[in-house]
Design a protein around this motif. Structure first.
Motif, mmCIF file in Angstrom:
data_model
loop_
_atom_site.group_PDB
_atom_site.id
_atom_site.type_symbol
_atom_site.label_atom_id
_atom_site.label_comp_id
_atom_site.label_asym_id
_atom_site.label_seq_id
_atom_site.Cartn_x
_atom_site.Cartn_y
_atom_site.Cartn_z
ATOM 1 N N ALA A 115 0.837 -1.200 0.000
ATOM 2 C CA ALA A 115 0.000 0.000 0.000
ATOM 3 C C ALA A 115 0.872 1.250 0.000
ATOM 4 O O ALA A 115 0.486 2.290 -0.550
ATOM 5 N N PHE A 116 2.044 1.170 0.615
ATOM 6 C CA PHE A 116 2.985 2.299 0.632
ATOM 7 C C PHE A 116 3.383 2.673 -0.797
ATOM 8 O O PHE A 116 3.453 3.851 -1.147
ATOM 9 N N SER A 117 3.634 1.674 -1.633
ATOM 10 C CA SER A 117 4.013 1.937 -3.025
ATOM 11 C C SER A 117 2.869 2.551 -3.809
ATOM 12 O O SER A 117 3.072 3.444 -4.631
ATOM 13 N N LEU A 118 1.655 2.064 -3.570
ATOM 14 C CA LEU A 118 0.496 2.631 -4.261
ATOM 15 C C LEU A 118 0.320 4.097 -3.888
ATOM 16 O O LEU A 118 0.048 4.935 -4.748
ATOM 17 N N LEU A 122 1.032 7.334 -6.501
ATOM 18 C CA LEU A 122 -0.069 8.262 -6.758
ATOM 19 C C LEU A 122 0.284 9.667 -6.284
ATOM 20 O O LEU A 122 -0.057 10.657 -6.942
ATOM 21 N N ASN A 123 0.994 9.768 -5.170
ATOM 22 C CA ASN A 123 1.388 11.060 -4.627
ATOM 23 C C ASN A 123 2.303 11.826 -5.584
ATOM 24 O O ASN A 123 2.335 13.058 -5.591
ATOM 25 N N PHE A 124 3.033 11.108 -6.410
ATOM 26 C CA PHE A 124 3.892 11.739 -7.409
ATOM 27 C C PHE A 124 3.069 12.468 -8.466
ATOM 28 O O PHE A 124 3.518 13.458 -9.051
ATOM 29 N N LYS A 159 6.695 13.802 5.568
ATOM 30 C CA LYS A 159 6.555 15.200 5.160
ATOM 31 C C LYS A 159 6.442 15.323 3.636
ATOM 32 O O LYS A 159 6.037 16.360 3.120
ATOM 33 N N ASN A 160 6.801 14.257 2.933
ATOM 34 C CA ASN A 160 6.781 14.288 1.466
ATOM 35 C C ASN A 160 5.430 13.884 0.885
ATOM 36 O O ASN A 160 5.192 14.034 -0.307
ATOM 37 N N PHE A 161 4.553 13.342 1.721
ATOM 38 C CA PHE A 161 3.263 12.868 1.247
ATOM 39 C C PHE A 161 2.167 13.871 1.564
ATOM 40 O O PHE A 161 2.208 14.562 2.579
ATOM 41 N N SER A 162 1.187 13.929 0.676
ATOM 42 C CA SER A 162 0.060 14.848 0.842
ATOM 43 C C SER A 162 -1.224 14.036 0.970
ATOM 44 O O SER A 162 -1.749 13.528 -0.019
ATOM 45 N N ASP A 212 -9.399 8.249 -3.653
ATOM 46 C CA ASP A 212 -8.444 8.134 -4.760
ATOM 47 C C ASP A 212 -7.760 6.776 -4.732
ATOM 48 O O ASP A 212 -7.467 6.187 -5.768
ATOM 49 N N LEU A 213 -7.487 6.308 -3.531
ATOM 50 C CA LEU A 213 -6.769 5.047 -3.322
ATOM 51 C C LEU A 213 -7.519 4.205 -2.308
ATOM 52 O O LEU A 213 -7.917 4.701 -1.252
ATOM 53 N N VAL A 214 -7.713 2.921 -2.628
ATOM 54 C CA VAL A 214 -8.320 1.976 -1.683
ATOM 55 C C VAL A 214 -7.461 0.719 -1.658
ATOM 56 O O VAL A 214 -7.093 0.184 -2.699
ATOM 57 N N THR A 215 -7.130 0.264 -0.440
ATOM 58 C CA THR A 215 -6.439 -1.015 -0.312
ATOM 59 C C THR A 215 -7.226 -1.920 0.617
ATOM 60 O O THR A 215 -7.866 -1.458 1.561
#
Length: 356
Positions: A115-118, A122-124, A159-162, A212-215
């Motif tokens: 899930a971290f990779s997903l 997407l955050n990119f 801090k890099n993720f929104s 946006d994302l579901v795991t």
């Protein structure tokens, strides 16, 4: 990056014209649904040896294609990297390629930490991600190496993720350290018990509507006869409930990425293969239904008076879905259920509607 070096193409499976397998392609297309199967379970203390997903594919390919219009891609099986970090990196490259083409990647298999990779991929491509997870456990450990016990803390604490909203559904009190549950509540993210998800999707559907994302952690699904997940549980969502929720996930208005993790890939049970295949099928059905909904939407507004304060609820005429708030921009309103509106008429307003 040449994906052929990291992905094993799926075997040919004979199907009939009416079956979904007859329309599956092997190349990422614009606005398609892309299936990718993963064998790396090191994040759940398993191994990373390549597994055979043919049994699952056979069950999935023979299901009806109905009137589905969205292209369905089966890329194949991801080859595990030398380390878990290598697997995460390779997967993120494939996910990014999907996002560039507006495709919805559906990752099947692998441990829950993917899930971290997903989220990272997407955050990119976008900010302010709405993330919904179905999992029976809430773990916020702070270990260095990526693992299913700490991936959530890495997402929420980076801090890099929104992240705009996080919803955690299906947790079971007897399996969790209460400090982690309290922390999720203290930062005003939603955490929903399994009991609130059973029998009907109505109350918890709003948590998927803008996702946006579901795991999905398969440990949240009850096992029967043979273990369905890597950490099998006697209690969890049953077969019909998890398929109903997969359809709700597909109906999300903003869905961009899905992960189905911790499936027991070592199982030879045809029933397990059938259930996973049908979970994927109901997800695809939901996506197709959502794409057929009209772009222009109209709303009815209802006002409720509670303790001399007036609150607005909106009902979308076509879908009969409800929202809280009177902003003209529906994206600024909070998805809710008809029962939330009925409760408000009785004088009770859910605390999540009045958070700052």
């Amino acid at each position: 990056m040449e994906f052929e070096d990291f992905i094993i193409a799926p075997r040919k499976i004979r199907t009939e014209k009416w079956q979904i397998g007859d329309r599956i392609i092997n190349e990422i297309k614009e606005d398609s649904i892309v299936l990718l199967f993963v064998s790396d379970y090191r994040g759940a203390d398993g191994d990373a040896e390549s597994q055979d997903f043919t049994g699952i594919r056979k069950e999935f390919y023979k299901l009806s294609q109905l009137d589905f219009e969205i292209p369905i891609v089966d890329l194949g099986d991801l080859v595990s990297g030398r380390t878990p970090q290598d697997s995460h990196y390779i997967l993120q490259e494939v996910l990014s390629a999907c996002h560039y083409k507006g495709a919805i990647p559906v990752i099947v298999g692998g441990s829950n930490d993917f899930a971290f990779s997903l989220f990272s991929a997407l955050n990119f491509h976008q900010q302010d991600i709405n993330y919904t997870q179905i999992s029976n456990v809430v773990s916020l450990k702070q270990e260095e190496e990526i693992h299913e016990s700490n991936f959530l803390s890495k997402i929420l604490g980076s801090k890099n993720f929104s992240i705009k909203n996080y919803h955690h559904l299906g947790y079971q009190k007897h399996l969790n350290e209460m400090d982690s549950v309290k922390l999720i509540k203290e930062v005003q993210f939603d955490i929903i018990r399994l009991a609130e998800m059973m029998n009907s999707t109505e109350k918890t559907e709003p948590y998927f509507r803008k996702a946006d994302l579901v795991t999905i952690n398969c440990d949240a699904v009850e096992s029967f006869a043979e273990a369905f997940s890597m950490n099998p549980q006697v209690n969890g969502l049953n077969r019909r409930e998890i398929c109903a929720y997969m359809k709700e996930i597909g109906l999300s208005e903003k869905l961009k990425s899905v992960g189905i993790f911790n499936y027991n890939i070592y199982s030879d049970s045809q029933l397990n293969h059938q259930l996973l295949a049908q979970m994927i099928w109901y997800l695809i059905e939901g996506i197709n239904i959502q794409k057929s909904h009209p772009k222009e939407k109209s709303y009815e507004t209802f006002y409720v008076l509670i303790n001399d304060s007036q609150y607005a609820f909106k009902r979308e005429v076509f879908s009969n879905l409800w929202y809280f708030g009177e902003d003209e921009n529906i994206d600024n309103c909070i998805p809710c259920s008809r029962s939330d509106f009925d409760e408000a008429k009785r004088g009770f307003l859910s605390p999540r509607f009045t958070r700052n």
